[in-house]
Design a protein around this motif. Structure first.
Motif, PDB file in Angstrom:
ATOM      1  N   LEU A  43       0.682  -1.129   0.386  1.00  0.00           N
ATOM      2  CA  LEU A  43      -0.070   0.083   0.262  1.00  0.00           C
ATOM      3  C   LEU A  43       0.863   0.954   0.407  1.00  0.00           C
ATOM      4  CD1 LEU A  43      -2.596  -0.986   2.406  1.00  0.00           C
ATOM      5  CD2 LEU A  43      -2.699  -0.871  -0.411  1.00  0.00           C
ATOM      6  N   LYS A  44       1.746   1.259  -0.245  1.00  0.00           N
ATOM      7  CA  LYS A  44       3.537   2.173  -0.260  1.00  0.00           C
ATOM      8  C   LYS A  44       2.670   3.196   1.366  1.00  0.00           C
ATOM      9  CE  LYS A  44       3.292   2.313  -5.194  1.00  0.00           C
ATOM     10  NZ  LYS A  44       2.530   3.348  -6.372  1.00  0.00           N
ATOM     11  N   LEU A  45       2.789   2.443   2.357  1.00  0.00           N
ATOM     12  CA  LEU A  45       2.193   3.426   3.522  1.00  0.00           C
ATOM     13  C   LEU A  45       3.492   3.711   4.090  1.00  0.00           C
ATOM     14  CD1 LEU A  45       0.482   0.646   5.296  1.00  0.00           C
ATOM     15  CD2 LEU A  45       0.022   2.726   4.179  1.00  0.00           C
ATOM     16  N   PRO A  64       3.789  -5.893   4.680  1.00  0.00           N
ATOM     17  CA  PRO A  64       4.856  -6.418   3.294  1.00  0.00           C
ATOM     18  C   PRO A  64       5.228  -5.416   2.157  1.00  0.00           C
ATOM     19  CG  PRO A  64       3.872  -8.757   3.236  1.00  0.00           C
ATOM     20  CD  PRO A  64       3.043  -7.834   3.445  1.00  0.00           C
ATOM     21  N   HIS A  65       6.321  -5.172   1.836  1.00  0.00           N
ATOM     22  CA  HIS A  65       6.230  -4.294   0.890  1.00  0.00           C
ATOM     23  C   HIS A  65       5.504  -2.664   0.841  1.00  0.00           C
ATOM     24  CE1 HIS A  65       7.347  -7.788  -1.905  1.00  0.00           C
ATOM     25  NE2 HIS A  65       6.435  -8.757  -0.717  1.00  0.00           N
ATOM     26  N   ASN A  66       6.033  -2.020   1.494  1.00  0.00           N
ATOM     27  CA  ASN A  66       5.635  -0.733   1.811  1.00  0.00           C
ATOM     28  C   ASN A  66       7.021   0.164   1.725  1.00  0.00           C
ATOM     29  OD1 ASN A  66       2.353  -0.604   2.201  1.00  0.00           O
ATOM     30  ND2 ASN A  66       2.855  -2.405   3.167  1.00  0.00           N
ATOM     31  N   ALA A  67       7.037   0.564   2.824  1.00  0.00           N
ATOM     32  CA  ALA A  67       8.215   1.940   2.837  1.00  0.00           C
ATOM     33  C   ALA A  67       8.241   2.786   4.284  1.00  0.00           C
ATOM     34  CB  ALA A  67       7.942   3.285   1.556  1.00  0.00           C
ATOM     35  N   LEU A  68       8.144   1.515   5.192  1.00  0.00           N
ATOM     36  CA  LEU A  68       7.420   2.540   6.591  1.00  0.00           C
ATOM     37  C   LEU A  68       8.582   2.534   7.511  1.00  0.00           C
ATOM     38  CD1 LEU A  68       5.213  -1.142   8.199  1.00  0.00           C
ATOM     39  CD2 LEU A  68       4.800   1.183   7.362  1.00  0.00           C
TER      40      LEU A  68
END
Length: 86
Positions: A43-45, A64-68
């Motif tokens: 979700l690009k979070l 997974p696969h966000n920018a937390l």
């Protein structure tokens, strides 16, 4: 105490959170108490979009696969956590 399953969390925290280990924003909406699994993959979070109290019954977070850059530090009931590829 609850067994915590983490997918490469150690390297995730040391690489991404060294200067910002500050928990979460209490001004965010509170995660509903009936939520036990939170799915936030791809979700690009940059942060979890909910305030999650440490005693919340949430048992699983799949993000997974966000920018937390921020993450709740105290979650008493978490059993599984996937924050890979952040």
């Amino acid at each position: 105490k609850t067994k915590l399953t983490l997918f490469f969390l150690t390297s995730f925290f040391t690489k991404k959170f060294t200067s910002i280990l500050m928990g979460q924003e209490e001004s965010s909406p509170c995660l509903p108490l009936e939520t036990t699994h939170l799915s936030l993959a791809r979700l690009k979070l940059t942060r979890i979009p909910f305030f999650i109290p440490k005693e919340h019954p949430l048992t699983s977070i799949d993000a997974p696969h966000n920018a937390l850059k921020m993450f709740p530090l105290q979650l008493d009931n978490i059993e599984t956590l996937d924050v890979s590829d952040n």
